[in-house]
Design an enzyme around this catalytic site. Structure first.
Site, PDB file in Angstrom:
ATOM      1  CD  GLU A  39      -3.330   3.257  -0.812  1.00  0.00           C
ATOM      2  OE1 GLU A  39      -2.088   3.219  -0.964  1.00  0.00           O
ATOM      3  OE2 GLU A  39      -3.870   3.807   0.165  1.00  0.00           O
ATOM      4  CE  LYS A 108      -3.541   3.009   3.918  1.00  0.00           C
ATOM      5  NZ  LYS A 108      -2.990   3.893   2.874  1.00  0.00           N
ATOM      6  CB  CYS A 142      -0.462   1.643   1.116  1.00  0.00           C
ATOM      7  SG  CYS A 142       1.023   2.522   0.553  1.00  0.00           S
ATOM      8  CB  VAL A 169       4.813   8.570  -1.143  1.00  0.00           C
ATOM      9  CG1 VAL A 169       3.635   8.609  -2.095  1.00  0.00           C
ATOM     10  CG2 VAL A 169       4.326   8.590   0.298  1.00  0.00           C
ATOM     11  CG  MET A 170       7.188   7.591   3.182  1.00  0.00           C
ATOM     12  SD  MET A 170       7.038   7.662   4.985  1.00  0.00           S
ATOM     13  CE  MET A 170       6.088   6.202   5.338  1.00  0.00           C
TER      14      MET A 170
HETATM   15  C1  ACM Z   1       0.167   5.013   1.695  1.00  0.00           C
HETATM   16  O1  ACM Z   1      -0.357   4.441   2.640  1.00  0.00           O
HETATM   17  N1  ACM Z   1      -0.486   5.216   0.551  1.00  0.00           N
HETATM   18  C2  ACM Z   1       1.549   5.487   1.759  1.00  0.00           C
END
Ligand code: ACM
Length: 263
Positions: A39, A108, A142, A169-170
């Site tokens: 991304e 997105k 993501c 990040v999670m």
């Molecule tokens: C994300 O959607 N970049 C965690």
């Protein structure tokens, strides 16, 4: 058989030229039919203000001309996440670029955390498009993984491979995607970035572990947490057209939408 690849790397915040150079270099050995990149992999991720975002209009941007050339030279479809400018709006988008020069853009749907400060919510919805060889792919970006409706919609539309540029990040996505692939019987390619990106008071650590999953949720390859890598596996995408799990069961045809509450 169909060769699918995932590229994991560490983009540099605000340096599109450097990032494009990295992509070119890291893909120099590519021999594949389809490769997925992370991304926002041209711009970086941790912004403090929208004027820091070097966004591209894919119809006019020189960066996209270069990416189209790369796709043609490598004879591979490329899916990558990028910051898109459309008029005065910014979107967190992904592009499918085919060796014949055709291009499709997905914006997105489910923005994550501070992305909501800078980007407009996507307005394309989910769709299926043809990659090299006529293979039907869907794109999601993501945090779209968190919503099972994303991948279910793509599978109902006929996606054989779900391409999933990410900046995770999670810690949950890589494991959760096994279920997404299994419940929809589709291949998935999650391309994550690595590294820690800091900008003023903001900082994010990205979890790597990019992966390619089979249509039964099996891990075909999973990369390390912290290294730049390009990996390729051979798959038969037509396995994703068969949704049967027993002679009496089909994961799409057996659905009972009249008993589901979806809104
Ligand atoms: C994300 O959607 N970049 C965690």
């Amino acid at each position: 058989m169909y060769r699918v690849s995932v590229l994991q790397f560490e983009p540099k915040l605000g340096d599109v030229t450097f990032n494009l150079g990295q992509i070119r270099q890291l893909l120099s050995t590519l021999e594949s039919d389809l490769v997925v990149l992370p991304e926002l992999c041209l711009s970086g991720y941790v912004f403090n203000h929208s004027n820091e975002i070097e966004a591209q209009d894919p119809e006019t941007s020189e960066v996209f001309s270069d990416l189209k050339t790369l796709s043609r030279e490598k004879d591979s479809s490329i899916v990558l996440g990028f910051a898109e400018r459309s008029g005065d709006k910014l979107f967190n988008s992904s592009a499918l670029i085919n060796p014949d020069g055709s291009l499709k853009v997905y914006r997105k749907t489910h923005l994550f955390y501070r992305e909501k400060l800078f980007f407009n919510p996507g307005d394309t919805g989910f769709f299926v498009a043809e990659a090299k060889g006529g293979i039907k792919i869907g794109m999601m970006i993501c945090f779209d993984w968190q919503f099972p409706e994303s991948m279910r919609t793509l599978s109902l539309l006929g996606a054989q491979i779900v391409c999933h540029p990410s900046n995770l990040v999670m810690p949950w996505c890589q494991e959760a995607m096994k279920t997404r692939s299994l419940e929809n019987r589709v291949f998935s390619i999650t391309a994550n970035r690595i590294g820690t990106e800091a900008n003023g008071a903001q900082s994010e650590y990205f979890t790597g572990q990019s992966q390619i999953l089979g249509h039964k949720g099996e891990i075909l390859i999973r990369l390390a947490t912290d290294s730049e890598e390009l990996a390729t596996v051979l798959i038969n995408p037509n396995l994703a057209l068969d949704k049967s799990v027993s002679p009496f069961n089909d994961v799409l045809a057996d659905r009972r939408p009249e008993f589901y509450k979806l809104s």
